[in-house]
Enzyme design. Structure first.
Site, PDB file in Angstrom:
ATOM      1  N   GLN A 138      -4.504  -1.589   9.603  1.00  0.00           N
ATOM      2  CA  GLN A 138      -4.428  -2.933   9.028  1.00  0.00           C
ATOM      3  C   GLN A 138      -5.008  -3.951  10.015  1.00  0.00           C
ATOM      4  OE1 GLN A 138      -3.502  -3.502   5.866  1.00  0.00           O
ATOM      5  NE2 GLN A 138      -3.961  -5.675   6.096  1.00  0.00           N
TER       6      GLN A 138
ATOM      7  N   LYS B  75       0.834  -1.201   0.000  1.00  0.00           N
ATOM      8  CA  LYS B  75       0.000   0.000   0.000  1.00  0.00           C
ATOM      9  C   LYS B  75       0.874   1.258   0.000  1.00  0.00           C
ATOM     10  CE  LYS B  75      -3.746  -2.569   2.176  1.00  0.00           C
ATOM     11  NZ  LYS B  75      -4.496  -2.931   3.394  1.00  0.00           N
TER      12      LYS B  75
ATOM     13  N   ASP C 100     -10.940   2.704   4.170  1.00  0.00           N
ATOM     14  CA  ASP C 100     -11.268   1.269   4.152  1.00  0.00           C
ATOM     15  C   ASP C 100     -12.785   1.038   4.182  1.00  0.00           C
ATOM     16  OD1 ASP C 100      -9.295  -0.657   3.871  1.00  0.00           O
ATOM     17  OD2 ASP C 100      -8.588  -0.455   5.935  1.00  0.00           O
TER      18      ASP C 100
HETATM   19  N1  GUN Z   1      -7.096  -7.067   6.407  1.00  0.00           N
HETATM   20  C1  GUN Z   1      -7.569  -7.849   5.416  1.00  0.00           C
HETATM   21  N2  GUN Z   1      -8.110  -7.096   4.443  1.00  0.00           N
HETATM   22  C2  GUN Z   1      -7.997  -5.815   4.839  1.00  0.00           C
HETATM   23  C3  GUN Z   1      -8.368  -4.579   4.253  1.00  0.00           C
HETATM   24  O1  GUN Z   1      -8.946  -4.482   3.168  1.00  0.00           O
HETATM   25  N3  GUN Z   1      -8.055  -3.482   4.963  1.00  0.00           N
HETATM   26  C4  GUN Z   1      -7.432  -3.536   6.159  1.00  0.00           C
HETATM   27  N4  GUN Z   1      -7.178  -2.408   6.803  1.00  0.00           N
HETATM   28  N5  GUN Z   1      -7.077  -4.664   6.740  1.00  0.00           N
HETATM   29  C5  GUN Z   1      -7.357  -5.792   6.068  1.00  0.00           C
END
Ligand code: GUN
Length: 306
Positions: free
Chosen positions: A98, A54, A121
């Site tokens: 995350q 990211k 998100d």
């Molecule tokens: N963990 C698994 N998928 C995601 C996601 O799309 N965003 C975040 N922040 N954590 C995750």
């Protein structure tokens, strides 16, 4: 039937190129770059890889990014303080915490502390509510990416039977809402669904987001269905790889040479034989998640003054 591939990598690259152009125009007019903060707590290896990707994606687009790391022993209070600081930080448009967070951290409290206008998100209850109500807001990146993938391949959804296997807040539930918004007739299935195979066999569009390797087999797939595989599972046993990938020697060689390969939640041979369109793993849904995160970050930036 020879199925066609829903090429997530190519679609993600096209989206990223569009975003780069828009970010370039913003920079050329003297605008502040979009800013994303990624909060990583603990040392989950997969989470480290995702956050790394990211942050790299931000650099490629000319976005500003911050990576905030805390040890696995962090408390809810500490993480809340970080989130509040980022909420108040004018260089940050998007905040991503995350998941999963360590067990002692109250995930719901943390996600609810993110300013909804920076919630790229789409996990804040306000954005979840906006999605359900068909109001503007941030949509979780994986389901948003799947919709973009279907749209850019002209897959019709109106009146179609869609079955989503998996009811997570990150994928299954928002996926169902987005398909419904496009006038599909949507069923959500899960581990307690009776006669799951028969329900899935009704699907014109089948979305597998279960988290179990090759769980969806021939008997789940209506001939000609569009199959979207959200799963990412690692296979390291060569005999298992042979069973999953049939004659695909490349995959078996990968296990022998690199120690493992990836398989989704759908048995690859079943997808190849029965679908009209399918997402490969890797290179299907995965790349879109990051592309949509970047899209959400640019959207957050454009909606913020200054
Ligand atoms: N963990 C698994 N998928 C995601 C996601 O799309 N965003 C975040 N922040 N954590 C995750």
């Amino acid at each position: 039937m020879t199925p066609r591939i829903l090429d997530g990598k190519a679609t993600a690259d096209a989206i990223l190129a569009e975003l780069k152009e828009r970010a370039g125009r913003l920079a050329a007019s003297g605008g502040r770059p979009p800013g994303l903060a990624a909060v990583l707590v603990g040392d989950n290896p997969a989470s480290k890889v995702y956050v790394g990707s990211k942050v790299r994606a931000c650099a490629n687009l000319g976005f500003y990014s911050e990576r905030v790391e805390r040890p696995a022993s962090a408390t809810t209070r500490e993480i809340l303080e970080i989130v509040r600081g980022l909420n108040d930080n004018p260089a940050i448009d998007g905040i991503l915490v995350q998941l999963p967070l360590p067990a002692q951290v109250d995930s719901m409290a943390v996600l609810s502390a993110v300013d909804p206008s920076k919630d790229v998100d789409g996990f804040h209850p306000i954005n979840v509510g906006n999605l359900v109500l068909d109001r503007p807001g941030f949509v979780p990146c994986t389901p948003a990416g799947i919709m973009e993938l279907l749209r850019r391949h002209d897959i019709a959804l109106r009146g179609k039977r869609a079955v989503v296997v998996g009811r997570s807040a990150i994928v299954g539930k928002p996926m169902a809402m987005l398909l419904l918004r496009e006038h599909a007739t949507v069923t959500i299935c899960h581990s307690r669904t009776k006669d799951l195979e028969a329900v899935c066999r009704e699907a014109d569009i089948l979305v597998a987001a279960i988290g179990k390797p090759a769980f969806v087999t021939e008997d789940f797939i209506k001939p000609g269905a569009v199959v979207v595989d959200v799963g990412i599972n690692r296979v390291s046993d060569p005999d298992e790889a042979r069973r999953l990938f049939g004659g695909d020697e490349r995959r078996i060689a990968q296990v022998l040479e690199k120690g493992s390969t990836l398989v989704g939640d759908v048995l690859p041979t079943a997808m190849w034989e029965k679908s009209s369109w399918y997402t490969p793993v890797p290179g299907g849904v995965g790349p879109l998640t990051i592309a949509m995160l970047m899209a959400n970050t640019l959207k957050a930036r454009m909606e913020r003054q200054g």
